[in-house]
Design an enzyme around this catalytic site. Structure first.
Site, PDB file in Angstrom:
ATOM      1  CD  GLU A   1       0.721   3.807  -3.659  1.00  0.00           C
ATOM      2  OE1 GLU A   1       0.416   4.113  -2.297  1.00  0.00           O
ATOM      3  OE2 GLU A   1      -0.080   3.287  -4.197  1.00  0.00           O
TER       4      GLU A   1
ATOM      5  CD  GLU B   1      -3.548   7.078  -4.349  1.00  0.00           C
ATOM      6  OE1 GLU B   1      -4.550   6.492  -4.224  1.00  0.00           O
ATOM      7  OE2 GLU B   1      -2.262   6.633  -4.902  1.00  0.00           O
TER       8      GLU B   1
END
Length: 813
Positions: free
Chosen positions: A505, A429
């Site tokens: 994720e 991210e």
């Protein structure tokens, strides 16, 4: 006099020749360390007096002892990856533990004069400055990276001990979770002769793998060989300890290139999670008849393929990743690495049916990777949470441009021979993904992976789907990995050239063990006055979803190659959804297993789907609801069977069958309107033919009566490190768990061991882990005991006011 000089010179020459050809040694620096917190002037010096410092054993995490405090690393920030636009006070973001500051370590070690000597650090948190005999030997900023430094030129040559001093500093706002503090991983002294294989000096690949035979290619780097002609003799040793292939090759190190050998292994035992077979390549380096060095490379024989539209194949067989993400801390033990604790975690995950680990978001300890090799877990190893653009004011972005390649090379060289590693991740991210030029940074990192290890693909955990689909970031990666955004998978599959999607994720379902909120319904960002989350497994963060959605995607589409759930275990820090001025929360609620290593209800939901070999039948919630008599209580059952019937005090509430009416009905059996009355709950499970095959019961608990101790451990090793996890339960006279009891329990350990730590899994509890007392959380907690170094019996005693004391004896041998 002349004869005497000649004799002395001959002796010196003999010593030099002996050291030139001496074999490697490896020494773990565990005991004999001195530690102090705070910046101390002159602490690197050989004449500095450290007698007043604390004596510690390394690995050591100095911050885990607390105390917990709201003001520890209080951060006023906007978490951009969570779409926050305005800064707010984040409490407990790094666990509420005092990890910020400077720590010094000092010890002494012996090395035979003339040896090539390396200091190897498996990790040092953080900004490590390493001094040998008062002089700076190296600096390594990234706390998660393993690194080594050649200290040969700094050593004493007069037979005196060498002083090693290490200065570490954690800056405020340098992390988004609890990073640990200190020399939290192992430190080793490696000595060799002048001509030697360097640290992480081999690369082993298996270009061809089949059931009939496998080809093995071993490339061995050798330092300081110059124009010395070398002979390299390598034996391939099977899992059973037999030599199955050998080569003896003679030649020179040309232009610094590695020495290459090729082998054939007939009828290989292939590595897989179900059968983690491991081989060894034992290489001996000779100059003439003189043995210079011996180096062992452990490896596995297996093939991996990622095929567009079809998915992931291991050894030619299609499978989906049933993985979890894990942070590096070990709950109440902090970040200090312990093999016994890691093995305990992996055993629990294996029983759940988990077959893969993502090291989120950091380079792992080598002990974890080694255990994944041995126990059968595939790995996605991931190095970074930020690149060149900051997430944290004092995060890794400060070092990225100068250090990223060096950190990556260390990671790749250290783990490229491990068969468990099936892909690399280059980040999580990262804000760089939003940039129109961000793909260039991603390509820079991916190219390093391809250069140093062309055998594995590269992914990245991406959460900004619009950006990465439009700017070429996702299309450039070998494997597009998406964090959450499950509703965008089909679009990504259709738009991207790879035609496969990885759930890098997933889920981020939140729950507190043994806590249930009514009604049981899907909720995003649900918050309550008690700062807990419901264990009906239907609450999640604003950016995520319930587990059932990821199960369905994996089941319905070949091109989804599986998932890595956030997270396997609760971890210190990031107490979502209670991170914004919601102290005292100090640990996550994402875990399938809580901070005390006790499974939450969700564990059995995953087990019912992932563990194909064993029966799962689990009922929730508990059945102690004083004041709710006559009111509806939702009852869920997690099972691998297709249907079940529910009874309360003998009354049937009917049979439920899994179906596709809603995504929850596909994987759960649910009775939403069960009238509460004290007594017994029973569920009978039925197979596909309608035959009753399993039964489970729970009962309303009476008054707390005694303490029950449970453990899977039958003995401990007398090595001073081995741990046993003991589950402590407050139960009634009949042995039923008292699921609302929160009394203080006291611990005492006698005999051949000691008390190490305890935890109860309550993210709001501020009891210190290292003190021999802890409040129960919903009737349970965990005590961790540690073996001593002398054989005998270890006795754990647990007591509490009003309850009969419990005792457990474990042999230490």
């Amino acid at each position: 006099m002349k004869l005497k000089k000649t004799y002395v010179m001959a002796c010196l020459l003999g010593c030099l020749v002996g050291n030139l050809y001496a074999q490697r040694t490896e020494m773990l620096l565990e005991k004999g360390w001195k530690f102090t917190k705070g910046d101390v002037s002159g602490a690197e010096g050989t004449s500095f007096n450290d007698t007043h410092w604390e004596s510690v054993v390394v690995p050591h995490d100095w911050a885990i002892y607390g105390p917990f405090d709201r003001n520890n690393d209080l951060q006023n920030v906007a978490v951009t990856q969570n779409f926050e636009k305005e800064a707010s006070v984040k409490t407990g973001r790094t666990g509420g533990l005092p990890y910020v500051g400077v720590g010094w370590y000092r010890t002494r070690f012996d090395v035979e004069p003339g040896r090539q000597t390396m200091l190897v650090f498996d990790g040092a948190m953080s900004e490590a400055k390493v001094y040998v005999n008062g002089k700076e030997a190296c600096f390594w900023p990234f706390g998660y990276n393993s690194f080594y430094c050649d200290v040969t030129s700094f050593l004493n040559h007069d037979g005196k001990q060498n002083l090693l001093a290490v200065r570490l500093e954690n800056r405020p706002q340098s992390s988004r979770w609890y990073p640990g503090a200190g020399l939290y991983r192992n430190v080793r002294v490696v000595t060799t002769g002048q001509i030697h294989v360097p640290v992480w000096g081999t690369q082993l690949t298996t270009p061809h793998v089949s059931e009939d035979y496998a080809s093995v290619c071993l490339r061995t780097s050798v330092e300081n060989a110059g124009r010395t002609e070398l002979t390299v003799q390598t034996d391939i040793i099977s899992p059973e300890g037999k030599v199955v292939s050998s080569k003896k090759n003679k030649g020179y190190i040309n232009h610094g290139l590695p020495f290459t050998q090729n082998f054939i292994v007939e009828h290989p035992a292939l590595w897989s999670p179900e059968s983690p077979s491991l081989y060894r390549a034992v290489s001996k380096i000779y100059s003439g008849d003189t043995l210079l060095d011996t180096y062992t490379t452990r490896f596995g024989i297996r093939s991996i393929e990622y095929i567009a539209d079809k998915g992931f194949f291991l050894n030619g067989k299609h499978r989906k990743f049933q993985g979890v993400c894990n942070h590096h801390d070990l709950g109440p033990l902090g970040a200090a690495i312990n093999v016994s604790a890691l093995r305990h975690q992996l055993r629990m995950l294996k029983d759940m049916g988990c077959d893969a680990i993502r090291t989120a978001h950091n380079m792992p300890a080598p002990e974890l990777v080694s255990l994944c090799d041995e126990m059968g877990f595939m790995m996605m190893i991931e190095p970074f949470d930020e690149w060149d653009i900051a997430k944290c004011e004092n995060g890794y972005h400060r070092f990225f441009n100068e250090w990223a390649e060096r950190d990556m090379v260390n990671m790749l060289h250290q783990y490229r021979n491990n068969p468990c590693v099936v892909m690399w991740s280059i980040g999580n991210e990262v804000p760089t993904q939003w940039s129109a030029e961000g793909y260039k940074v991603a390509k820079f990192l991916q190219d390093i992976c391809h250069r140093e290890d062309p055998t594995r693909p590269v992914t990245c955990g991406m959460d900004q789907v619009d950006s990465v689909l439009d700017n070429g970031f996702a299309a450039m990666l070998d494997i597009p990995g998406f964090n959450y955004r499950a509703h965008r998978y089909e679009e990504a599959y259709e738009r991207l050239p790879q035609n496969i999607v990885l759930g890098s994720e997933t889920s981020s379902t939140v729950s507190s063990r043994g806590v249930y909120k009514f009604p049981a319904e899907r909720k995003a960002g649900a918050m309550y006055d008690d700062h807990q989350s419901s264990s009906y497994d239907l609450e999640y963060c604003s950016w995520s979803n319930i587990p059932d959605i990821d199960f369905a995607l994996a089941e319905d589409y070949d091109w989804t190659i599986g998932q890595f759930v956030w997270t396997g275990f609760d971890y210190l820090g990031e107490p979502s959804p209670y991170d914004t001025n919601a102290w005292p929360n100090h640990s996550s609620m994402f875990g399938i297993i809580d901070l005390a290593s006790i499974p939450k209800d969700r564990y059995y939901l995953y087990r019912s789907i992932w563990n194909k070999d064993e029966e799962t039948l689990h009922i929730l919630p508990h059945w102690n609801w004083e004041g709710y008599e006559g009111k509806p209580i939702p009852v869920f059952v997690y099972t691998n069977y297709p249907s079940a019937e529910l009874f309360v005090n003998g009354k049937s509430y009917g049979r439920q069958t899994k179906n596709r009416q809603t995504v929850e009905n596909r994987y759960r059996l649910m009775w939403h309107n069960v009238t509460y009355e004290p007594g017994g709950v029973k569920v009978i499970a039925y197979d596909a033919d309608g035959k009753a095959v399993a039964e489970k019961k729970l009962h309303t608990a009476g008054k707390p009566h005694h303490i029950e101790l449970q453990t899977d451990y039958t003995s401990l090793k007398a090595d001073g490190k081995d741990l046993a996890y003991v589950t402590v339960r407050v139960v009634d006279k009949e042995g039923n768990l008292c699921p609302t009891d929160g009394r203080l329990l006291n611990f005492r350990v006698k005999g051949a061991g000691s008390y190490r730590a305890s935890a109860n899994g309550d993210p709001t509890c501020l009891d210190l882990f290292h003190l021999p007392q802890m409040h129960a959380f919903n009737g349970m907690l965990t005590v961790i005991v540690q073996a001593g170094e002398t054989a005998g019996n270890l006795e754990l005693q647990v007591s509490a006011k009003g309850l009969k004391t419990a005792r457990l004896v474990l042999p230490v041998q």
